[in-house]
Design an enzyme around this catalytic site. Sequence first.
Site, PDB file in Angstrom:
ATOM      1  N   GLN A  51      -1.197 -23.815   0.341  1.00  0.00           N
ATOM      2  CA  GLN A  51      -1.311 -23.403   1.733  1.00  0.00           C
ATOM      3  C   GLN A  51      -2.507 -24.056   2.434  1.00  0.00           C
ATOM      4  O   GLN A  51      -2.596 -24.001   3.659  1.00  0.00           O
ATOM      5  CB  GLN A  51      -1.416 -21.884   1.845  1.00  0.00           C
ATOM      6  CG  GLN A  51      -0.133 -21.173   1.468  1.00  0.00           C
ATOM      7  CD  GLN A  51      -0.294 -19.682   1.612  1.00  0.00           C
ATOM      8  OE1 GLN A  51      -0.775 -19.006   0.709  1.00  0.00           O
ATOM      9  NE2 GLN A  51       0.090 -19.172   2.780  1.00  0.00           N
ATOM     10  N   CYS A  88       3.819 -14.160   5.924  1.00  0.00           N
ATOM     11  CA  CYS A  88       3.042 -15.205   5.264  1.00  0.00           C
ATOM     12  C   CYS A  88       2.206 -15.953   6.289  1.00  0.00           C
ATOM     13  O   CYS A  88       2.681 -16.236   7.392  1.00  0.00           O
ATOM     14  CB  CYS A  88       3.992 -16.167   4.549  1.00  0.00           C
ATOM     15  SG  CYS A  88       3.198 -17.488   3.651  1.00  0.00           S
ATOM     16  N   HIS A 130       4.022 -12.880  -4.527  1.00  0.00           N
ATOM     17  CA  HIS A 130       4.128 -13.736  -3.348  1.00  0.00           C
ATOM     18  C   HIS A 130       3.276 -14.993  -3.526  1.00  0.00           C
ATOM     19  O   HIS A 130       3.758 -16.114  -3.289  1.00  0.00           O
ATOM     20  CB  HIS A 130       3.676 -12.945  -2.115  1.00  0.00           C
ATOM     21  CG  HIS A 130       3.726 -13.697  -0.837  1.00  0.00           C
ATOM     22  ND1 HIS A 130       4.668 -13.438   0.130  1.00  0.00           N
ATOM     23  CD2 HIS A 130       2.949 -14.704  -0.343  1.00  0.00           C
ATOM     24  CE1 HIS A 130       4.459 -14.254   1.165  1.00  0.00           C
ATOM     25  NE2 HIS A 130       3.416 -15.034   0.888  1.00  0.00           N
ATOM     26  N   HIS A 134       4.258 -19.213  -4.357  1.00  0.00           N
ATOM     27  CA  HIS A 134       3.803 -20.408  -3.627  1.00  0.00           C
ATOM     28  C   HIS A 134       3.518 -21.570  -4.585  1.00  0.00           C
ATOM     29  O   HIS A 134       3.744 -22.725  -4.240  1.00  0.00           O
ATOM     30  CB  HIS A 134       2.519 -20.120  -2.839  1.00  0.00           C
ATOM     31  CG  HIS A 134       2.738 -19.591  -1.467  1.00  0.00           C
ATOM     32  ND1 HIS A 134       3.380 -20.307  -0.475  1.00  0.00           N
ATOM     33  CD2 HIS A 134       2.370 -18.420  -0.897  1.00  0.00           C
ATOM     34  CE1 HIS A 134       3.402 -19.594   0.635  1.00  0.00           C
ATOM     35  NE2 HIS A 134       2.792 -18.442   0.409  1.00  0.00           N
TER      36      HIS A 134
END
Length: 147
Positions: A51, A88, A130, A134
């Site tokens: 991210q 998110c 979660h 990723h």
Amino acid sequence: MAIRDITKDGNPILRKKCREVDVFDEKLHKLLDDMKDTLKKADGVGLAAPQVGIMKRICIILYEDFFIELVNPVITKTSGEDVGPEGCLSCPGKSCNVKRPTQLTCVYQTRNGNKKEIEVKDFIARIFCHEIDHLDGILFYDKEFKK
């Protein structure tokens, strides 16, 4: 420490599987510290390295003002299930219900390479799932629960 840009949905980096961390050095420590600052500024509860554009198996979780740093995390055991809403930081404006385990055990390494195991439940277990998703290029809406 620095605030990093959060990669947004549509960027192919979010769909790639991350590499394991094998060097535990100051560069890793800086990344973890930057991720903490970035997460705080974004007012989120979890952040994975892809991210912020880094293809390493690293994520952090903020729960009740306490950070958990996970390097090379692997979920080894799950139990129970619950359906709940998720969103998110990489997918602003999107949300859906996702089925997740209510309890899990995770093995991981610390910023210094020490091996640890943690058991978590309820909301924090959802965050673990979660963020670890990723690291495998999976976004929450890929697992949307439809009745």
